[in-house]
Design a protein around this motif. Sequence first.
Motif, mmCIF file in Angstrom:
data_model
loop_
_atom_site.group_PDB
_atom_site.id
_atom_site.type_symbol
_atom_site.label_atom_id
_atom_site.label_comp_id
_atom_site.label_asym_id
_atom_site.label_seq_id
_atom_site.Cartn_x
_atom_site.Cartn_y
_atom_site.Cartn_z
ATOM 1 N N MET A 524 0.970 -1.115 -0.171
ATOM 2 C CA MET A 524 0.028 0.061 -0.161
ATOM 3 C C MET A 524 0.650 1.205 0.116
ATOM 4 O O MET A 524 1.953 1.141 0.867
ATOM 5 N N HIS A 525 0.485 2.206 -0.807
ATOM 6 C CA HIS A 525 1.202 3.648 -0.833
ATOM 7 C C HIS A 525 0.137 4.704 -0.501
ATOM 8 O O HIS A 525 -1.021 4.544 -0.640
ATOM 9 N N THR A 526 0.503 5.698 0.342
ATOM 10 C CA THR A 526 -0.146 6.688 0.630
ATOM 11 C C THR A 526 -0.181 7.972 -0.139
ATOM 12 O O THR A 526 1.038 8.359 -0.661
ATOM 13 N N VAL A 527 -1.265 8.478 -0.766
ATOM 14 C CA VAL A 527 -1.403 9.682 -1.670
ATOM 15 C C VAL A 527 -2.161 10.568 -1.216
ATOM 16 O O VAL A 527 -3.085 10.077 -0.051
ATOM 17 N N THR A 528 -1.943 11.745 -1.431
ATOM 18 C CA THR A 528 -2.751 12.738 -0.958
ATOM 19 C C THR A 528 -3.617 13.489 -1.856
ATOM 20 O O THR A 528 -3.467 13.596 -3.231
ATOM 21 N N GLU A 529 -4.779 13.715 -1.370
ATOM 22 C CA GLU A 529 -5.868 14.303 -2.302
ATOM 23 C C GLU A 529 -6.704 15.364 -1.626
ATOM 24 O O GLU A 529 -7.417 14.832 -0.401
ATOM 25 N N GLY A 530 -6.744 16.520 -1.783
ATOM 26 C CA GLY A 530 -7.340 17.582 -0.880
ATOM 27 C C GLY A 530 -6.753 17.366 0.576
ATOM 28 O O GLY A 530 -5.603 17.452 0.864
ATOM 29 N N ARG A 531 -7.748 17.250 1.587
ATOM 30 C CA ARG A 531 -7.413 17.156 2.805
ATOM 31 C C ARG A 531 -7.006 15.568 3.190
ATOM 32 O O ARG A 531 -6.664 14.920 4.485
ATOM 33 N N ALA A 532 -7.376 14.725 2.136
ATOM 34 C CA ALA A 532 -7.472 13.093 2.710
ATOM 35 C C ALA A 532 -6.291 12.574 2.153
ATOM 36 O O ALA A 532 -5.409 12.975 1.448
ATOM 37 N N GLN A 533 -5.778 11.584 3.165
ATOM 38 C CA GLN A 533 -4.541 10.772 2.878
ATOM 39 C C GLN A 533 -5.156 9.206 2.453
ATOM 40 O O GLN A 533 -5.955 8.662 3.330
ATOM 41 N N LEU A 534 -4.902 8.824 1.349
ATOM 42 C CA LEU A 534 -5.809 7.741 0.804
ATOM 43 C C LEU A 534 -4.598 6.472 0.560
ATOM 44 O O LEU A 534 -3.537 6.913 -0.085
ATOM 45 N N LEU A 535 -5.142 5.403 0.752
ATOM 46 C CA LEU A 535 -4.273 4.308 0.431
ATOM 47 C C LEU A 535 -4.404 3.566 -0.957
ATOM 48 O O LEU A 535 -5.817 3.309 -1.231
ATOM 49 N N VAL A 536 -3.724 3.450 -1.610
ATOM 50 C CA VAL A 536 -3.534 2.689 -3.023
ATOM 51 C C VAL A 536 -2.632 1.600 -3.088
ATOM 52 O O VAL A 536 -1.729 1.439 -2.416
ATOM 53 N N LEU A 601 -11.687 0.496 3.001
ATOM 54 C CA LEU A 601 -12.308 1.512 3.411
ATOM 55 C C LEU A 601 -12.112 2.062 5.055
ATOM 56 O O LEU A 601 -11.720 2.993 5.339
ATOM 57 N N ARG A 602 -11.975 0.747 5.793
ATOM 58 C CA ARG A 602 -11.645 0.802 7.228
ATOM 59 C C ARG A 602 -10.282 1.286 7.451
ATOM 60 O O ARG A 602 -9.914 2.224 8.365
ATOM 61 N N LYS A 603 -9.374 0.705 6.499
ATOM 62 C CA LYS A 603 -8.004 1.452 6.522
ATOM 63 C C LYS A 603 -7.962 2.870 6.173
ATOM 64 O O LYS A 603 -7.132 3.664 6.754
ATOM 65 N N ASN A 604 -8.665 3.140 5.249
ATOM 66 C CA ASN A 604 -8.565 4.620 4.745
ATOM 67 C C ASN A 604 -9.109 5.382 6.009
ATOM 68 O O ASN A 604 -8.763 6.672 6.096
ATOM 69 N N LEU A 605 -10.345 5.039 6.736
ATOM 70 C CA LEU A 605 -10.786 5.738 7.630
ATOM 71 C C LEU A 605 -9.634 6.230 8.915
ATOM 72 O O LEU A 605 -9.578 7.094 9.197
ATOM 73 N N ALA A 606 -9.165 4.665 9.098
ATOM 74 C CA ALA A 606 -8.252 4.724 10.147
ATOM 75 C C ALA A 606 -6.947 5.757 9.936
ATOM 76 O O ALA A 606 -6.349 6.587 10.889
ATOM 77 N N HIS A 607 -6.522 5.694 8.645
ATOM 78 C CA HIS A 607 -5.571 6.525 8.158
ATOM 79 C C HIS A 607 -5.839 7.883 8.213
ATOM 80 O O HIS A 607 -4.728 8.674 8.168
ATOM 81 N N ASN A 608 -7.114 8.363 8.332
ATOM 82 C CA ASN A 608 -7.152 9.618 8.507
ATOM 83 C C ASN A 608 -7.773 10.067 9.849
ATOM 84 O O ASN A 608 -8.464 11.282 9.846
ATOM 85 N N GLY A 609 -7.657 9.243 10.976
ATOM 86 C CA GLY A 609 -8.053 9.344 12.085
ATOM 87 C C GLY A 609 -9.497 9.491 12.300
ATOM 88 O O GLY A 609 -10.145 9.968 13.401
ATOM 89 N N LEU A 610 -10.289 8.659 11.453
ATOM 90 C CA LEU A 610 -11.542 8.877 11.565
ATOM 91 C C LEU A 610 -12.368 7.571 12.021
ATOM 92 O O LEU A 610 -11.764 6.409 11.724
#
Length: 725
Positions: A524-536, A601-610
Amino acid sequence: MSITAPRQWFATCPKGIEGLLLDELKSLGAITARETVAGVHFDGPLALGYRACLWSRLANRILLPLARIEAQDADELYRGLMTVAWDEVLGPEQTFTIDFTGENAHIRNTQFGAQRCKDAIVDWFQQRTGQRPSVDRKDPDLRFNVRLSRHGFLLALDMSGGSLHRRNYRLQAGAAPLKENLAAAVLLRADWPGMAARGGALIDPMCGSGTLLLEGAMMAADIAPGLHRPRFGFERWRDHNPLQWQALLADAQGRAARSRQLQLPEIRGYDADPKVVRMAQENIARAGLESVVRVSCKPLSELQKPSHMPLPQGLLVCNPPYGERLGEKASLRYLYRQLGETMLREFPGWQAAVFTADNDLARATGLRSHKQYKLWNGALETTLLLFDLANNRLSEPKSGERQPAILPGGELSAGAQMFANRVRKNRRRLSGWVRREGVSCYRLYDADMPEYAVAIDIYGEQVHVAEYQAPSGVDPEAAATRLQEVQAALPEALAVAPGNIVYKTRQRQRGDEQYRKQGDSGEMHTVTEGRAQLLVNLRDYLDTGLFLDHRPLRLRLAAEAEGQDFLNLYCYTGTATVHAALGGARSTTSVDLSNTYLGWLRKNLAHNGLDESRNLIHRADCQQWLHTCEQQFDLILLDPPSFSNSKKLDDAFDVQRDHVPLLHAAMARLRPAGVLYFSTNRRGFKLDEEVQETYSCENITRETLDPDFQRNARIHLCWRVTRLG
């Protein structure tokens, strides 16, 4: 036992270097030595065991056999271990762990074998002292090795206390790092110590995190590989002799200090990836060898022998990328060919060593090797090829082979150069928008030239290339040539390492095939889009987890979500959910049938402190879920698949046929003043007239296409749907 009395020892090592290890142990003072598979038996006093731990560049572990137990099952092993005089080895106040290897008909699980060994040691102390030592797997005082063979069990003390390949200078490494002792074996096979003694230089043109360079520097500088290890396994052993150990340690420190005063060989490294070069520089500094080893960022195409090195001899050594993890074989053939051309052109008279797991790629250098050695990197069979560049020449392509996309001298073919020019042009055209909007992931090229039918997406420092399936009328040989030109051109055009480019073939998909796994890297790599840190994930699936064409829609949702209840239907990896949550949504609800993507999705949420208290997740068929849901929402995203015949569904779904009832069901969940965004990537899709008469449907497709997708306006269609009145 007297410290000078001979003892029996066993050194483990990677398969393929047993002969080198045997010679090394003899040079360290072994009285007798005998090699076996992945190891060497040797005899000598306690000082030899200490010396081997400190000075062996090749061993994984130095083991001191304590007992041989004739047993076949776990109970017999337990009883045999109860006869060992454990108080001569450790005390009840100490901690220990067991490394158990081997299986038979009675012990089929190494964890079970280790557990029975632990029970025996603990029970021995409990019965005799009323105390018991504890198990500590992370940092034990002592580590024991129990090996099961057809002759029974061998119990040994691990004198090293952990694999000796860890020199404590490398805390960071790039992808697929080379272990330090295997790097040392490569250098020894290439006779680097002899070359260094004669004043030769060492260059690694693809140095990665610098392992080959650092091992070469430690050999040239007479630095013991174990000198900077924080601790050895024998230091808390009851039979340890601290005075003798300190004498050996002081001698090694003195040798290293004296060598640093001498003129050491030139040792240089280069790599195309600046991040990896920074890792190498940090590792070099940690080893204290900044004055000896120098590395800099330079692609292979720009490599030249330094002008101040008019040396007639030297060693050029490298471990180029190979295999699925670091790049596609088709593109790497050109990298290896360029390596062969560069070695011959820039380093005539030198020796070269290439370490690879792919013999086809090794042959792609076009050079003739005079020696080859089989080595094992774990379970992976590898080959070390040695080249004499003084008497060598590039082989010509075989008759019938496609002309290379990289010509002699490292130049691109006409087709590859044309493609590289288009990629550079696109990058210049998008650069202002990318910089102004802070975009890190975008489409750079999408079959702009029909003969080069690929889509190229930038994901931060990674590149994702999807080859469109060629139409039936296109000559497969011509399509393969075009792809090779793409693979040859991209590293130079984008100034990225070949290992940072991932290639896939995009074929016509049926059902949920686009979501099926293509690999198992888990990378997995972290990329930035707007305020979001997303895993691809660029390797394991046809798609990456982030549909780049929906970027404007996701950012629109983020801007409109504050204080709203947001519903994401067919949520995929939940990137829109993350945007809405970060945009201040009162709540989010995400629905999908795939466990894989809901987990993502759960990982993306956790990655953004949600957390999931306000961001609810439902695994369900969206059509069925809509008919049972009673909640109302202010903001809804409906982005269904074009077609799905998933086994999890009773009936196949076709967005053209089924979108009317789906939209009615979704609009029933929308509050009176709410907004629903409906999107589809179905080519030729027509929004049903009934829907347009029932709701206010504003086609906002053009507004949801950023500059990177405006050339391909058919990538998706999008409507803003609200209630009439």
